[in-house]
Design an enzyme around this catalytic site. Structure first.
Site, PDB file in Angstrom:
ATOM      1  N   ASP A  50      44.922  29.314  32.637  1.00  0.00           N
ATOM      2  CA  ASP A  50      44.950  27.863  33.064  1.00  0.00           C
ATOM      3  C   ASP A  50      44.900  26.895  32.154  1.00  0.00           C
ATOM      4  OD1 ASP A  50      43.959  28.455  36.507  1.00  0.00           O
ATOM      5  OD2 ASP A  50      43.354  30.064  35.027  1.00  0.00           O
ATOM      6  N   THR A 123      44.854  32.074  40.484  1.00  0.00           N
ATOM      7  CA  THR A 123      44.074  32.710  39.400  1.00  0.00           C
ATOM      8  C   THR A 123      43.639  34.093  39.924  1.00  0.00           C
ATOM      9  OG1 THR A 123      43.589  30.520  38.693  1.00  0.00           O
ATOM     10  CG2 THR A 123      41.933  32.151  38.032  1.00  0.00           C
TER      11      THR A 123
END
Length: 346
Positions: A50, A123
């Site tokens: 990320d 995620t």
């Protein structure tokens, strides 16, 4: 890059190239095996992928368009030192660069644009996919024991899946003008392509208002009503909204980007999420691409979200999306008024 090409087209073509590079970063972090998971909040996690992908995207776009207002999901990406030079992408996608710009967007300036970035949408699915790449059963079990995302039920479902949920993972870059999403990029780092006889990883889908979409093969919606919704953020209100749809099938998948891809590719008819769980960076790019394909994305009340620089980030009244107005209107009509009121009063 020729400055004679209108800014919106140049920015979209740059975003396609940048998303491709960010996708490779996402894969590289996975292959190294150290995800660097930290907890941002309750049930809200972040990985090294990320952080690194966002640094790549913001640095690349800022280098070419310094007056852009870029809002990313991950906080303070600039506090992690210099961005590696090979992460800064200055190339543009030639096919997108040749597009005809809509008349209404030809005079747009950098200061008029807000770019919304989700460097890794999904995620949870990404980290669960990392577990599946552990060849040693003992390594898988150790990762499960220390993993914030994986319940015992999910662990066994993952073991039954060859690749986990990595195809659900996307990189999202949405471009808004006057608070409206006008262009967007959805990149799938783990999509498996066959180009001739060569296998390639990853694909990039783009959309531009009044022009259309590219990067995938469009398909009509299913013959029966198929709903796509969350697989990890359900609650009684979400389930109530699903139950009133009279769907023939409900697909529970990860990531807003992937759900909209299911609409675009004819795997689902409507995307229903009656909760405040997602944010503007989750929906700006998917909404732009879906709009360009003739679809529609609103909140559960039927109102469009605004994507200006000063708006609040949470999408407090959920998401309702469909491949066309007719399906969207049907789904909206099925939502009970009391459920709409319950969401709007939260």
């Amino acid at each position: 890059m020729s400055t004679s090409v209108p800014l919106i087209v140049r920015l979209l073509s740059s975003s396609v190239s940048v998303a491709n590079r960010a996708g490779k970063i996402v894969r590289d972090v996975m292959s190294k095996g150290e995800l660097g998971i930290i907890e941002k909040g309750k049930d809200d996690y972040q990985t090294e992928a990320d952080r690194s992908a966002q640094r790549c995207i913001i640095a690349s776009l800022s280098a070419q368009y310094p007056k852009l207002n870029i809002i990313g999901e991950e906080d303070n990406p600039d506090n992690e030192g210099d961005v590696p030079s090979d992460w800064i992408v200055l190339e543009s996608d030639k096919d997108v660069l040749s597009l005809e710009c809509p008349v209404a967007l030809k005079s747009v300036k950098e200061e008029d644009i807000v770019v919304w970035v989700d460097p890794l949408d999904g995620t949870s699915e990404y980290t669960q996919g990392a577990l599946m790449l552990k060849r040693d059963p003992w390594e898988r079990w150790k990762m499960y024991l220390t993993h914030p995302f994986i319940s015992m039920k999910w662990y066994f479902s993952l073991l039954q899946s060859k690749y986990g949920f990595l195809e659900h993972v996307t990189v999202l870059i949405g471009i808004s003008v006057n608070e409206k999403p006008v262009a967007g990029v959805i990149h799938q780092p783990y999509y498996k392509n066959l180009v001739g006889s060569e296998k390639k990883m990853g694909r990039t889908i783009w959309g531009l208002q009044e022009v259309g979409v590219g990067g995938y093969t469009p398909a009509p919606p299913p013959d029966s009503l198929v709903i796509t919704t969350t697989r990890s953020h359900s609650n009684p209100v979400v389930e109530q909204a699903l139950s009133v749809m009279n769907a023939s099938q409900i697909l529970r998948v990860g990531g807003a980007g992937y759900k909209v891809l299911q609409l675009l590719e004819g795997k689902a008819s409507v995307y229903v999420f009656a909760s405040s769980g997602c944010k503007k960076w989750d929906t700006c790019a998917p909404e732009a691409v879906l709009n360009a394909a003739g679809g529609k994305l609103t909140d559960i009340l039927g109102n469009f979200y605004k994507y200006g620089a000063s708006v609040s980030h949470p999408n407090k009244t959920g998401v309702l999306a469909a491949v066309n107005d007719e399906l969207h209107s049907y789904a909206l009509s099925r939502i009970p008024q009391e459920l709409k009121e319950a969401l709007s009063n939260k």
